[in-house]
Design an enzyme around this catalytic site. Sequence first.
Site, PDB file in Angstrom:
ATOM      1  N   ARG A  29       0.835  -1.208   0.000  1.00 27.61           N
ATOM      2  CA  ARG A  29       0.000   0.000   0.000  1.00 27.61           C
ATOM      3  C   ARG A  29       0.868   1.256   0.000  1.00 27.61           C
ATOM      4  O   ARG A  29       1.877   1.319   0.718  1.00 27.61           O
ATOM      5  CB  ARG A  29      -0.910   0.005   1.237  1.00 27.61           C
ATOM      6  CG  ARG A  29      -2.012  -1.042   1.157  1.00 27.61           C
ATOM      7  CD  ARG A  29      -2.903  -1.075   2.393  1.00 27.61           C
ATOM      8  NE  ARG A  29      -3.731  -2.276   2.345  1.00 27.61           N
ATOM      9  CZ  ARG A  29      -3.311  -3.469   2.752  1.00 27.61           C
ATOM     10  NH1 ARG A  29      -2.108  -3.611   3.266  1.00 27.61           N
ATOM     11  NH2 ARG A  29      -4.101  -4.522   2.636  1.00 27.61           N
ATOM     12  N   ASP A  30       0.422   2.246  -0.767  1.00 28.30           N
ATOM     13  CA  ASP A  30       1.103   3.540  -0.761  1.00 28.30           C
ATOM     14  C   ASP A  30       0.923   4.190   0.612  1.00 28.30           C
ATOM     15  O   ASP A  30      -0.163   4.167   1.185  1.00 28.30           O
ATOM     16  CB  ASP A  30       0.530   4.444  -1.864  1.00 28.30           C
ATOM     17  CG  ASP A  30       1.426   5.627  -2.155  1.00 28.30           C
ATOM     18  OD1 ASP A  30       2.026   5.664  -3.248  1.00 28.30           O
ATOM     19  OD2 ASP A  30       1.531   6.520  -1.281  1.00 28.30           O
ATOM     20  N   ILE A  31       1.985   4.787   1.109  1.00 26.56           N
ATOM     21  CA  ILE A  31       1.950   5.392   2.445  1.00 26.56           C
ATOM     22  C   ILE A  31       1.047   6.630   2.469  1.00 26.56           C
ATOM     23  O   ILE A  31       0.559   7.026   3.537  1.00 26.56           O
ATOM     24  CB  ILE A  31       3.395   5.749   2.892  1.00 26.56           C
ATOM     25  CG1 ILE A  31       3.499   5.861   4.398  1.00 26.56           C
ATOM     26  CG2 ILE A  31       3.888   7.012   2.211  1.00 26.56           C
ATOM     27  CD1 ILE A  31       4.944   5.928   4.894  1.00 26.56           C
ATOM     28  N   VAL A  96      10.242   8.589  -6.270  1.00 27.03           N
ATOM     29  CA  VAL A  96      11.066   7.458  -5.820  1.00 27.03           C
ATOM     30  C   VAL A  96      11.665   6.833  -7.081  1.00 27.03           C
ATOM     31  O   VAL A  96      10.926   6.339  -7.949  1.00 27.03           O
ATOM     32  CB  VAL A  96      10.234   6.426  -5.037  1.00 27.03           C
ATOM     33  CG1 VAL A  96      11.102   5.222  -4.672  1.00 27.03           C
ATOM     34  CG2 VAL A  96       9.636   7.062  -3.774  1.00 27.03           C
ATOM     35  N   HIS A 100       8.120   1.772 -10.447  1.00 25.19           N
ATOM     36  CA  HIS A 100       6.915   1.254  -9.780  1.00 25.19           C
ATOM     37  C   HIS A 100       5.697   1.649 -10.579  1.00 25.19           C
ATOM     38  O   HIS A 100       5.690   2.672 -11.276  1.00 25.19           O
ATOM     39  CB  HIS A 100       6.797   1.781  -8.342  1.00 25.19           C
ATOM     40  CG  HIS A 100       6.921   3.266  -8.233  1.00 25.19           C
ATOM     41  ND1 HIS A 100       8.141   3.911  -8.234  1.00 25.19           N
ATOM     42  CD2 HIS A 100       5.983   4.240  -8.137  1.00 25.19           C
ATOM     43  CE1 HIS A 100       7.951   5.216  -8.140  1.00 25.19           C
ATOM     44  NE2 HIS A 100       6.643   5.441  -8.088  1.00 25.19           N
ATOM     45  N   MET A 101       4.662   0.840 -10.453  1.00 21.63           N
ATOM     46  CA  MET A 101       3.369   1.103 -11.081  1.00 21.63           C
ATOM     47  C   MET A 101       2.369   1.379  -9.961  1.00 21.63           C
ATOM     48  O   MET A 101       2.286   0.613  -9.007  1.00 21.63           O
ATOM     49  CB  MET A 101       2.949  -0.117 -11.902  1.00 21.63           C
ATOM     50  CG  MET A 101       1.596   0.016 -12.573  1.00 21.63           C
ATOM     51  SD  MET A 101       1.215  -1.486 -13.531  1.00 21.63           S
ATOM     52  CE  MET A 101       2.206  -1.224 -14.998  1.00 21.63           C
ATOM     53  N   HIS A 102       1.640   2.482 -10.104  1.00 26.61           N
ATOM     54  CA  HIS A 102       0.562   2.778  -9.153  1.00 26.61           C
ATOM     55  C   HIS A 102      -0.707   2.091  -9.627  1.00 26.61           C
ATOM     56  O   HIS A 102      -1.079   2.219 -10.806  1.00 26.61           O
ATOM     57  CB  HIS A 102       0.265   4.283  -9.117  1.00 26.61           C
ATOM     58  CG  HIS A 102       1.381   5.152  -8.615  1.00 26.61           C
ATOM     59  ND1 HIS A 102       1.394   5.710  -7.357  1.00 26.61           N
ATOM     60  CD2 HIS A 102       2.531   5.569  -9.215  1.00 26.61           C
ATOM     61  CE1 HIS A 102       2.497   6.444  -7.211  1.00 26.61           C
ATOM     62  NE2 HIS A 102       3.192   6.371  -8.328  1.00 26.61           N
TER      63      HIS A 102
HETATM   64  P1  5GP Z   1       6.102   8.448  -7.524  1.00 27.64           P
HETATM   65  O1  5GP Z   1       5.788   9.876  -7.166  1.00 27.64           O
HETATM   66  O2  5GP Z   1       7.607   8.217  -7.500  1.00 27.64           O
HETATM   67  O3  5GP Z   1       5.450   7.942  -8.757  1.00 27.64           O
HETATM   68  O4  5GP Z   1       5.480   7.554  -6.367  1.00 27.64           O
HETATM   69  C1  5GP Z   1       6.124   7.291  -5.167  1.00 27.64           C
HETATM   70  C2  5GP Z   1       5.067   6.888  -4.181  1.00 27.64           C
HETATM   71  O5  5GP Z   1       5.708   6.243  -3.093  1.00 27.64           O
HETATM   72  C3  5GP Z   1       4.264   8.056  -3.610  1.00 27.64           C
HETATM   73  O6  5GP Z   1       2.884   7.882  -3.945  1.00 27.64           O
HETATM   74  C4  5GP Z   1       4.531   7.977  -2.101  1.00 27.64           C
HETATM   75  O7  5GP Z   1       3.384   8.252  -1.348  1.00 27.64           O
HETATM   76  C5  5GP Z   1       5.005   6.540  -1.916  1.00 27.64           C
HETATM   77  N1  5GP Z   1       5.930   6.341  -0.826  1.00 27.64           N
HETATM   78  C6  5GP Z   1       7.000   7.124  -0.511  1.00 27.64           C
HETATM   79  N2  5GP Z   1       7.646   6.611   0.546  1.00 27.64           N
HETATM   80  C7  5GP Z   1       6.979   5.472   0.902  1.00 27.64           C
HETATM   81  C8  5GP Z   1       7.185   4.514   1.934  1.00 27.64           C
HETATM   82  O8  5GP Z   1       8.131   4.584   2.742  1.00 27.64           O
HETATM   83  N3  5GP Z   1       6.300   3.483   2.005  1.00 27.64           N
HETATM   84  C9  5GP Z   1       5.257   3.371   1.136  1.00 27.64           C
HETATM   85  N4  5GP Z   1       4.440   2.316   1.304  1.00 27.64           N
HETATM   86  N5  5GP Z   1       5.034   4.269   0.148  1.00 27.64           N
HETATM   87  C10 5GP Z   1       5.888   5.308   0.036  1.00 27.64           C
END
Ligand code: 5GP
Length: 114
Positions: A29-31, A96, A100-102
Amino acid sequence: MSECLFCRIASGSLPTEFVFEDEHVVAFRDINPAAPVHILVVPRAHIETVADLGSDETGVMSRLTAAANRIAREAGVDAGGYRLIVNCGREGGQTVFHLHMHLLGGRKMPELAA
Ligand code: 5GP
Ligand code: ZN
């Protein structure tokens, strides 16, 4: 030890509950969820961005998509529909730098901005 957050999560050095895992992929799960269902589907291998995938690495995205589809079914959002997003690079919204895929679901997604 890897400094990469998602490498640490995938390897288990940063304890995180997985909603799916296999040899190649983990999902959790996304944090900071942007929808009732917001899962990150992540290759175990450290690949910085989707732009790093060459023609010999087509399996990576297939595996992420197959895992996301399965998680969507298990989460019960498959009938209503869901959104899969891969942000690439800073202007693409990536924060990050481990591919990764959301998976977003459980509410009506807004139209993408022009
Ligand atoms: P991006 O912006 O790189 O596409 O997505 C990175 C996602 O990672 C964000 O939606 C953010 O909320 C999530 N995220 C960042 N740090 C952590 C963490 O420590 N644990 C989890 N589960 N999600 C994280
Ligand atoms: Zn990594």
